[in-house]
Design a protein around this motif. Structure first.
Motif, PDB file in Angstrom:
ATOM      1  N   UNK A 343       0.816  -1.215   0.000  1.00  0.00           N
ATOM      2  CA  UNK A 343       0.000   0.000   0.000  1.00  0.00           C
ATOM      3  C   UNK A 343       0.853   1.269   0.000  1.00  0.00           C
ATOM      4  N   UNK A 344       2.162   1.091   0.110  1.00  0.00           N
ATOM      5  CA  UNK A 344       3.078   2.242   0.119  1.00  0.00           C
ATOM      6  C   UNK A 344       3.935   2.276  -1.140  1.00  0.00           C
ATOM      7  N   UNK A 389       3.516  15.607  -2.310  1.00  0.00           N
ATOM      8  CA  UNK A 389       2.774  15.791  -3.559  1.00  0.00           C
ATOM      9  C   UNK A 389       1.451  15.026  -3.550  1.00  0.00           C
ATOM     10  N   UNK A 390       1.140  14.381  -2.428  1.00  0.00           N
ATOM     11  CA  UNK A 390      -0.124  13.671  -2.305  1.00  0.00           C
ATOM     12  C   UNK A 390      -0.201  12.385  -3.100  1.00  0.00           C
ATOM     13  N   UNK A 391       0.942  11.790  -3.441  1.00  0.00           N
ATOM     14  CA  UNK A 391       0.956  10.551  -4.213  1.00  0.00           C
ATOM     15  C   UNK A 391       0.393   9.398  -3.383  1.00  0.00           C
ATOM     16  N   UNK A 392      -0.337   8.514  -4.035  1.00  0.00           N
ATOM     17  CA  UNK A 392      -0.946   7.394  -3.319  1.00  0.00           C
ATOM     18  C   UNK A 392       0.027   6.238  -3.118  1.00  0.00           C
ATOM     19  N   UNK A 393       1.139   6.246  -3.839  1.00  0.00           N
ATOM     20  CA  UNK A 393       2.172   5.227  -3.643  1.00  0.00           C
ATOM     21  C   UNK A 393       3.514   5.790  -4.115  1.00  0.00           C
ATOM     22  N   UNK A 394       4.573   5.129  -3.697  1.00  0.00           N
ATOM     23  CA  UNK A 394       5.932   5.530  -4.088  1.00  0.00           C
ATOM     24  C   UNK A 394       6.358   4.633  -5.241  1.00  0.00           C
ATOM     25  N   UNK A 395       6.601   5.251  -6.398  1.00  0.00           N
ATOM     26  CA  UNK A 395       7.004   4.456  -7.556  1.00  0.00           C
ATOM     27  C   UNK A 395       8.470   4.692  -7.902  1.00  0.00           C
ATOM     28  N   UNK A 396       8.935   3.985  -8.915  1.00  0.00           N
ATOM     29  CA  UNK A 396      10.347   4.065  -9.312  1.00  0.00           C
ATOM     30  C   UNK A 396      10.730   5.469  -9.755  1.00  0.00           C
TER      31      UNK A 396
END
Length: 402
Positions: A343-344, A389-396
């Motif tokens: 979820x992160x 930035x309010x991102x729902x997950x941390x991506x590459x």
């Protein structure tokens, strides 16, 4: 078709709020590229969009209003509120701006071997990820908090075996690799399992000044806290042997643990061999565990003639980077804080983090710095950045920008 033209000027990284709004709406840069006006389409479209998003730099030969109109139409289709759309073209906050490596006020690393400096988890990030405790600061408070992949488990068992059976070992690892955590774990395990092992730890802060006499005093005081210390080295040595022998005959084992051992002098290393050679019949009276940074590996090299007699008796064990266990490590840390890794972090984020922790050494060599402290620092920055930035997950992609 003519290429977009830009004014030549030195720019500072200045992401627009549009970038954060798109992240919250699950819109990618590719989505934006597909909606650009006809005059902007082609092979130069993607880098042009990137310059607008990240640097607030607009092409001078293409109508700005047509770009704004196309972008805002895309945002409305994604159900972005009018309030957010109205702010989309404003510069974002400093918390987001500093993430880019070219941002001018970012502090220089200089000669600091750490790739990512320590950063506290912000209140905003705690609320955003529902983290009621920081998974990466003061995080080891119970045996269950200790992450044990195969390498860590092996080093842990080597230390335990050394303490029980009188071995002479040196644990080597980078700063932040988990050496102190494993030392604390072993001491806690001895107490928890009520093992008949006496732990002895010299308290001298500057290990370069640690002498044979100071080690004798540490042994005596840890075994008999109110004992009167002898003045001569001969007297100290006799008292140490007497105490260890009597305790051993009473069923106890003893382990001398010295942190920051890379600072020990050559003469002290030689004396440690003499301590280790103390015996009662077939039983070693004193196990020795040295804990230090990679410099100790060089000190204990067979080619180092001065300490060859120590090298041939001391088993060297190295704590390796997390590398292939990075996702497993982060899953463990977040789970201990009550949060699900999936979820992160988006798929591929752990691989991007590992790539971020590879450091070039010389012209052709690379070394992994994926040790717990570095991973903790990088992950905390990622949690803070994504929350900003309010991102729902941390991506590459976010990891790469850190």
């Amino acid at each position: 078709m003519s290429q977009p033209a830009f004014r030549h000027q030195e720019l500072e990284y200045m992401p627009l709020k549009l970038k954060s709004i798109m992240a919250r709406a699950n819109l990618s840069q590719h989505d934006l590229v597909k909606r650009m006006p006809a005059g902007l389409r082609g092979p130069t479209c993607r880098p042009t969009v990137s310059r607008i998003l990240n640097w607030d730099e607009w092409p001078v030969n293409i109508d700005r209003d047509s770009i704004v109109e196309a972008v805002e139409a895309l945002l409305r289709e994604a159900h972005v509120s009018e309030a957010d759309i109205a702010q989309a073209w404003q510069p974002d906050s400093p918390e987001v701006r500093y993430l880019h490596p070219k941002f001018k006020s970012k502090p220089p690393l200089g000669d600091d071997p750490m790739i990512h400096r320590k950063e506290a988890l912000t209140e905003q990030a705690r609320k955003h990820w529902r983290l009621f405790k920081d998974p990466f600061t003061d995080d080891i408070n119970a045996p269950e908090d200790v992450f044990l992949a195969d390498d860590q488990r092996y080093v842990r068992e080597v230390m335990y075996s050394a303490a029980r059976h009188g071995r002479f070992v040196a644990i080597v690892g980078e700063s932040g690799s988990g050496k102190t955590t494993l030392r604390r774990d072993m001491i806690d395990r001895i107490r928890r399992e009520r093992l008949p092992i006496q732990v002895i730890q010299p308290r001298t802060i500057d290990k370069n000044t640690l002498t044979a006499g100071a080690i004798c005093d540490a042994i005596v005081l840890d075994m008999q806290p109110h004992a009167k210390l002898r003045r001569t080295l001969e007297g100290k040595a006799r008292e140490v042997e007497r105490l260890l022998t009597e305790s051993s005959q009473g069923g106890y084992s003893h382990v001398l643990m010295i942190e920051e051992s890379h600072d020990l002098s050559v003469s002290t290393l030689k004396f440690l061999k003499r301590f280790w050679e103390l015996e009662d019949g077939f039983k070693k009276l004193l196990a020795i565990i040295l804990i230090g940074q990679p410099e100790m590996k060089n000190r204990l090299d067979e080619r180092n003639f001065e300490v060859r007699e120590v090298v041939r008796r001391c088993e060297l064990v190295e704590l390796l980077p997390l590398d292939g266990k990075l996702e497993e490590y982060l899953t463990h840390k977040l789970q201990r804080a009550g949060v699900d890794y999936a979820k992160v972090f988006a798929p591929g984020a752990a691989d991007a983090a590992l790539a971020k922790l590879i450091q070039k050494v010389g012209k052709h060599d690379y070394v992994s710095m994926a040790y717990p402290l570095e991973v903790n620092n990088l992950t905390t920055r990622a949690l803070n950045a994504a929350a900003a930035i309010g991102a729902t997950s941390i991506d590459a992609d976010l990891i790469k920008e850190l």
